[in-house]
Design a protein around this motif. Structure first.
Motif, mmCIF file in Angstrom:
data_model
loop_
_atom_site.group_PDB
_atom_site.id
_atom_site.type_symbol
_atom_site.label_atom_id
_atom_site.label_comp_id
_atom_site.label_asym_id
_atom_site.label_seq_id
_atom_site.Cartn_x
_atom_site.Cartn_y
_atom_site.Cartn_z
ATOM 1 N N ARG A 258 105.635 -27.312 -10.719
ATOM 2 C CA ARG A 258 104.925 -28.738 -10.170
ATOM 3 C C ARG A 258 105.746 -29.192 -9.084
ATOM 4 N NH1 ARG A 258 101.453 -31.363 -13.493
ATOM 5 N NH2 ARG A 258 101.081 -29.514 -14.113
ATOM 6 N N ALA A 259 107.014 -29.215 -9.219
ATOM 7 C CA ALA A 259 107.883 -30.039 -8.222
ATOM 8 C C ALA A 259 107.757 -29.229 -6.707
ATOM 9 C CB ALA A 259 109.480 -30.036 -8.746
ATOM 10 N N ALA A 260 107.551 -27.923 -6.902
ATOM 11 C CA ALA A 260 107.353 -27.260 -5.698
ATOM 12 C C ALA A 260 106.047 -27.393 -4.888
ATOM 13 C CB ALA A 260 107.726 -25.651 -5.906
ATOM 14 N N GLY B 113 118.793 -31.351 -7.724
ATOM 15 C CA GLY B 113 119.183 -31.059 -6.200
ATOM 16 C C GLY B 113 117.968 -30.835 -5.279
ATOM 17 N N GLY B 114 117.054 -30.260 -5.738
ATOM 18 C CA GLY B 114 115.875 -29.856 -4.948
ATOM 19 C C GLY B 114 114.978 -31.246 -4.560
ATOM 20 N N ARG C 129 114.519 -33.141 -0.917
ATOM 21 C CA ARG C 129 113.270 -33.197 -0.359
ATOM 22 C C ARG C 129 112.640 -34.678 -0.189
ATOM 23 N NH1 ARG C 129 109.259 -30.118 -4.193
ATOM 24 N NH2 ARG C 129 107.661 -31.063 -2.636
ATOM 25 N N ILE C 130 113.362 -35.634 -0.952
ATOM 26 C CA ILE C 130 113.498 -37.143 -0.853
ATOM 27 C C ILE C 130 114.018 -37.679 0.486
ATOM 28 C CG2 ILE C 130 113.912 -39.308 -1.747
ATOM 29 C CD1 ILE C 130 113.463 -38.044 -4.614
ATOM 30 N N CYS C 131 115.212 -36.861 0.614
ATOM 31 C CA CYS C 131 115.808 -37.350 1.962
ATOM 32 C C CYS C 131 115.315 -37.116 3.157
ATOM 33 C CB CYS C 131 117.314 -36.704 1.948
ATOM 34 S SG CYS C 131 118.499 -37.351 0.547
#
Length: 794
Positions: free
Chosen positions: A515-517, A554-555, A559-561
């Motif tokens: 889901r995160a991907a 970490g992933g 992606r937020i950054c």
């Protein structure tokens, strides 16, 4: 088939009815007892006679294939049905329930979701209706209220208490039931029974006929008083069969006994046939003679335990007052109303707070029933009971706090059990703030309060597994597959960790990674990261493997950054406020990871994360709107980014002052500047006291805002400064009121600044009076300073 059938019409949960039923059974000596209740419970009725069965208890019936469709039939020791059940089981008499089977009600309610609040709802007159059809909606009201009105009383509860509950059985124990039957027959002359009541009464008549055919000659039937006229007038068998032919197909039903509570019996909790005062009714049932002295003595003991000064003289005077009030009000005995009036006036000295304690502890009470181990139960319930005994966690309806030290094996096991039950929807324990000051992750605090309806939720959760651990694992995996939001999954991961669900964690992590991907919404990612970071921090006391968690965290952080600055561009005020909350949460989460030691610090993918996040904040702070609000980051987020960088030591005060000066310049709109200030000052404004230059810049900008724009920015500024500590607001106001904050509004006035002699001269007379200097009262005269004060810094 000739047999003597005696109908004992009662009011459920009435101590007077219970005493009358006991006396009537002793007089009748029946050879069979029929009681209004679900016939599915007949196989377990014998358990009611066990010594381990302690009321209040309840029959729990639920659909076998859908435990959420459930109903309760509660009984207290003062319930007339319970008295009849214990009488029959004690003598080994045939005992049957004769009401319409619960399976038909579940079939009618098959399209409804959730649990019936208390099963077959019963109103004050024992006219049972478990979700009656719309055809019954316009039936006459409470028959007891109508009888009380006919007797000239405006309070049906008080009237019923006077004529029934306080009454002691006479020589003819059947006389009260004959009077009640006559009154109910008069009430039902104009109808009053709905279609469902008619079907129920038809089924009851069928069961009475079956008891006659079985050869019983003295049959006692205990039922709600409302049904007595219908059961006394036996129509033809064909008539009843025609009514029962309308019933739907019966649902297969399972029944068991569960503990109940007095608090749940109270109608204040929503139970349709509840009573206001189960604790008072139990006292009436147990007391032979005048109940007042004993009950008021218990009230005095309770108040003394809570440090209220109550003496024996208070109790004596309260008894006299209650009896006097009963005489003045024309009552045969002092009821609960008179008793509470006496408690308030004498024992509580007019205090409603102390009276509320008596009402909660004595009038209602916290009694919890007990059920023998032989009662049918799903395997999940039996496993929970085993864990409760092993961990010494006794179910208690009274709320209590529990502090756990997760470094201890027993406390860690208790924590896992409570977290697993919460995952299954059984909120026996609710996390609360610890009363013990501690910053470690090894301590948890819970508030425990057992509710009888948890039995239904446990039965419903049995579909996930036969033990608490297996059921929680199954529920976690099922919830993960059905989750819609990414934050739901990360919260579920956190729950799996604190609940010790190692078997479920891999499956939940796979769903989370997938889901995160696929999720590209930065707000979703930002809302999901904090829960993952909290989960990573549990390793010190729970021994969790952090490999998969660290990779996902970490992933998400990377992606937020990357995606946060573009996502913050062109937001309106509401969107900016939402992202400001996410910004703070992500900053705190990354700060935890950066400060972590041990296994968390060595996780691959987290190295240098704090530096990457700082770069993201700098990018946010630089994105000023150049061609209108839609071209840049709102001031609220830019100001917040600057403040976070300042708090982390990545910006110095000079640079912050330069940025503030640019924001507060006339080139920027006042609304954007006010938003920047709100974001910058949120979380504490003490820096305005430590850096006077910032305060000077802010003061200069505020005094220069045009009048037409000031009204627009005022709400933002008021909201911002309202969040500051009272001491900070007072000190800032004092410094601003002291005068100009220095040349160019950059520095406050100090010892090196030129003295404003005009303002100083105006204050001299007042200062002289305070110091007692002579000549201060003469107009235009300078005060004469005494010799002993010369050279003193006045």
């Amino acid at each position: 088939m000739s047999a003597e059938v005696t109908l004992l019409g009662v009011r459920h949960h009435g101590p007077g009815s219970a005493r009358s039923v006991a006396a009537a059974l002793e007089q009748l000596r029946p050879d069979a007892v029929l009681v209004e209740g679900p016939p599915e419970a007949d196989p377990i009725l014998a358990l009611a006679g066990e010594k381990d069965m302690v009321p209040p208890v309840a029959l729990l019936a639920h659909a076998a294939d859908d435990p959420a469709r459930a109903a309760f039939w509660p009984y207290a020791e003062f319930s007339p049905e319970w008295v009849a059940i214990r009488y029959a089981t004690g003598l080994g008499l045939p005992l049957r329930f004769i009401d319409l089977p619960a399976g038909y009600a579940f079939a009618d309610a098959g399209d409804q979701d959730g649990v019936e609040q208390d099963g077959v709802e019963q109103d004050a007159v024992e006219r049972d209706g478990d979700g009656a059809a719309e055809e019954d909606a316009d039936l006459p009201g409470d028959p007891i209220a109508r009888l009380a009105e006919a007797a000239g009383h405006d309070d049906p509860e008080r009237w019923w208490e006077d004529v029934v509950e306080h009454r002691r059985p006479g020589e003819d124990a059947l006389a009260p039931f004959a009077a009640v039957a006559e009154a109910m027959a008069a009430m039902r002359e104009d109808g009053g029974a709905g279609r469902r009541d008619e079907r129920r009464e038809a089924y009851m008549r069928q069961q009475i006929r079956a008891a006659r055919r079985a050869g019983h000659r003295r049959i006692a039937v205990v039922c709600g008083a409302f049904h007595v006229p219908a059961l006394a007038a036996m129509p033809t068998v064909a008539h009843d069969r025609a009514l029962l032919a309308e019933l739907p197909k019966k649902v297969r039903t399972e029944v068991t006994w569960v503990p109940w509570t007095h608090r749940r019996l109270s109608h204040l909790t929503g139970y349709g046939a509840g009573i206001v005062s189960p604790g008072w009714y139990r006292h009436l049932h147990r007391t032979d003679g005048d109940p007042l002295p004993g009950w008021l003595t218990r009230a005095a003991d309770l108040l003394r335990a809570e440090d209220h000064p109550v003496s024996s003289a208070h109790v004596i005077e309260a008894v006299r007052l209650a009896r006097t009030l009963a005489v003045l009000r024309g009552r045969p005995l002092a009821g609960l109303t008179e008793t509470l009036d006496a408690v308030r006036a004498v024992l509580c000295e007019g205090s409603d707070v102390a009276l509320a304690l008596v009402q909660d502890r004595l009038v209602i009470g916290d009694a919890l029933g007990e059920v023998p181990d032989a009662a049918p139960a799903v395997p999940l319930q039996r496993d929970l009971a085993r864990l409760q005994r092993t961990l010494r966690l006794k179910p208690d309806p009274a709320p209590r706090d529990l502090d756990l030290d997760l470094r201890k094996e027993t406390d860690a096991a208790r924590s896992r059990l409570l977290h697993r039950l919460r995952l299954l929807g059984v909120d026996w324990g609710v996390p609360v703030r610890s009363s013990v000051a501690s910053t470690g992750t090894f301590r948890e605090s819970w508030r425990l309060c057992w509710q009888p309806e948890f039995a239904v939720r446990i039965a419903e959760a049995a579909q996930w597994g036969t033990t608490v651990e297996r059921a929680a694992c199954g529920k976690a995996v099922g919830t993960a597959r059905a989750a819609v939001e990414l934050a739901e999954l990360t919260g579920l991961v956190e729950t799996c960790l604190v609940a010790g669900l190692a078997e479920a964690l891999p499956a939940v992590m796979r769903v989370l990674a997938d889901r995160a991907a696929l999720d590209t919404d930065v707000a979703h990612l930002a809302g999901a990261l904090p829960a993952l970071v909290r989960a990573l921090r549990y390793g010190d006391v729970r021994g969790t493997d952090h490999g998969a968690l660290g990779e996902v965290a970490g992933g998400l952080a990377d992606r937020i950054c990357v995606g946060l600055p573009p996502a913050c561009t062109g937001l309106d005020a509401a969107g900016a406020a939402v992202l400001r909350g996410h910004l703070d949460e992500v900053h705190g989460a990354i700060g935890l990871l950066d400060q972590a030691d041990g296994p968390v610090a060595g996780l691959a993918g987290l190295a240098g994360l704090a530096d990457r996040w700082a770069g993201t904040l700098r990018a946010l702070a630089r994105r000023e709107p150049s061609g209108g609000p839609a071209t840049g980051v709102p001031g609220l987020l830019r100001g917040r980014a600057v403040r976070l960088l300042l708090d982390d030591g990545r910006l110095d005060s000079d640079e912050v002052g330069r940025r503030l000066g640019l924001v507060l310049s006339t080139a920027n709109s006042p609304a954007d500047a006010a938003g920047w200030i709100e974001g910058f000052l949120t979380g504490g404004g003490a820096l305005l006291l430590h850096d006077p230059r910032l305060l000077g810049l802010l003061d200069g900008w505020l005094t220069g805002v045009p009048a037409e724009a000031f009204t627009d920015v005022l709400p933002l500024l008021r909201r911002t400064f309202a969040t500051l500590e009272a001491g900070v607001r007072h000190t800032v106001g004092s410094r601003v009121a002291a005068g100009p904050l220095g040349p160019g509004n950059a520095e406050p006035v100090g010892d090196t600044a030129e003295l404003d002699r005009v303002r100083a001269e105006a204050a001299l007379p007042v200062v002289a009076l305070l110091l007692g200097l002579t000549g201060a009262g003469e107009p235009g005269a300078r005060p004469r300073i005494p010799r002993q004060a010369e050279g003193r810094d006045t």
